[in-house]
Scaffold this active site. Structure first.
Site, PDB file in Angstrom:
ATOM      1  N   ASP A 157       0.837  -1.199   0.000  1.00  0.00           N
ATOM      2  CA  ASP A 157       0.000   0.000   0.000  1.00  0.00           C
ATOM      3  C   ASP A 157       0.869   1.245   0.000  1.00  0.00           C
ATOM      4  OD1 ASP A 157      -2.069   1.917   0.543  1.00  0.00           O
ATOM      5  OD2 ASP A 157      -3.165   0.414   1.703  1.00  0.00           O
ATOM      6  N   GLU A 203      -9.096  -1.079  -3.802  1.00  0.00           N
ATOM      7  CA  GLU A 203      -8.966   0.322  -4.220  1.00  0.00           C
ATOM      8  C   GLU A 203      -8.886   0.526  -5.732  1.00  0.00           C
ATOM      9  OE1 GLU A 203      -9.540   2.747  -2.281  1.00  0.00           O
ATOM     10  OE2 GLU A 203      -9.199   1.974  -0.249  1.00  0.00           O
TER      11      GLU A 203
END
Length: 324
Positions: A134, A283
């Site tokens: 991430d 995402e």
């Protein structure tokens, strides 16, 4: 011990989680459809895996809980319902012996998906480690958050930080300790979040470390740590881990991310280890993508994670495949 080639699990359970309320930019609810359209299931099947696609989970039948919503957690009630159903379904899928692959959706889905996997690991007596690929640490709480967006609280919730204590309602809350969280590729951390991570001594391989030592060295450190504890690994792959030039279809782009080649090396090393027992892909926002580019890259990386390679090479003899 059986050889990795004969003992490797062959079943994959795909489950979509079309949630976008945890993020600041709407649109990730179309992520599961985009990943399927980009050929995720077909690619996995082409690798000789037995893939079952369970479709998308829904929350229509989930009743609301009676706890008081935190002051700084947007869309708490809806995300609570998503977290509860995902915690239940991920536990059920893990019990089948398949490798669950959760298609997001924003990163708040991990508060449910990883919880269910952790519950299963506790039942079979294995330590669950979480590799958090991430751009962001996602280690905020309702007290530290600047935005109140819950996708930025998911890692903290999994490590037992306070503030979302009633999120799972009657579902068992089974998290991980802070030494079982590996933040990798991080390049954006809020000030209060950084202090909390320092206090908890969470392992962070930020982009400075990746530039200095390379992903191979750092990833092997993670894998050696998991192997030394006879643990298993959940990979939570946020596509904003990648550089925006590689993956533009995200709502929270941060320059300076992992390259296409670095990401593939990470996935190949994970596959070689035999330690991965569950995966999130989160995402992906098709509304912000460039003609499906990000979805295709994500599918290619997941293919590497499950064994696709440019040239045939044997799996290293030191790879360990966890017991079911």
């Amino acid at each position: 011990m059986a050889s990795p080639d004969t003992a490797a699990p062959q079943r994959i359970a795909v489950l979509g989680a079309p949630i976008d309320l945890g993020a600041s930019v709407r649109g990730t609810l179309m992520g599961p459809a985009a990943l399927r359209t980009a050929g995720l299931v077909t690619v996995l099947e082409s690798l000789g895996l037995d893939v079952t696609d369970y479709g998308d989970v829904g929350i229509a039948d989930m009743r609301e809980c009676g706890d008081a919503p935190p002051a700084n957690a947007k869309h708490y009630r809806q995300i609570q319902r998503w977290s509860r159903v995902l915690a239940r379904r991920s536990h059920e899928l893990a019990q089948t012996g398949a490798i669950p692959v959760f298609l997001g959706g924003d990163h708040s889905l991990s508060m449910g998906s990883v919880n269910g996997i952790a519950r299963h690991c506790r039942e079979i007596g294995r330590d669950l480690f979480v590799l958090w690929l991430d751009a962001h640490a996602d280690y905020n709480t309702p007290e530290t958050t600047l935005t109140a967006n819950m996708h930025g609280m998911s890692a903290a919730f999994l490590c037992g930080e306070p503030g979302l204590d009633g999120l799972l309602g009657d579902e068992a809350r089974v998290g991980i300790s802070t030494d079982q969280l590996e933040l990798f590729g991080i390049r954006s951390i809020d000030k209060a979040e950084k202090e909390l991570l320092r206090q908890r001594r969470v392992s962070i391989a930020d982009m400075r470390a990746i530039d200095e030592f390379g992903v191979g060295v750092l990833m092997r450190r993670v894998l050696d740590k998991v192997r030394a504890r006879n643990g298993v690994l959940h990979v939570s792959f946020d596509v904003d881990f990648l550089d925006p030039d590689v993956a533009p279809g995200v709502g929270t782009t941060v320059p300076g991310g992992a390259t296409y080649r670095e990401a593939h090396l990470i996935m190949e090393l994970l596959h070689d280890s035999g330690l991965v027992r569950s995966v999130d892909i989160v995402e992906l926002n098709p509304f912000l993508d460039d003609r499906g580019k990000t979805a295709r890259v994500a599918v290619e990386l997941i293919a590497s994670l499950f064994g696709q390679q440019i040239t045939d090479r044997p799996t290293p003899t030191n790879a360990i495949v966890p017991d079911q």
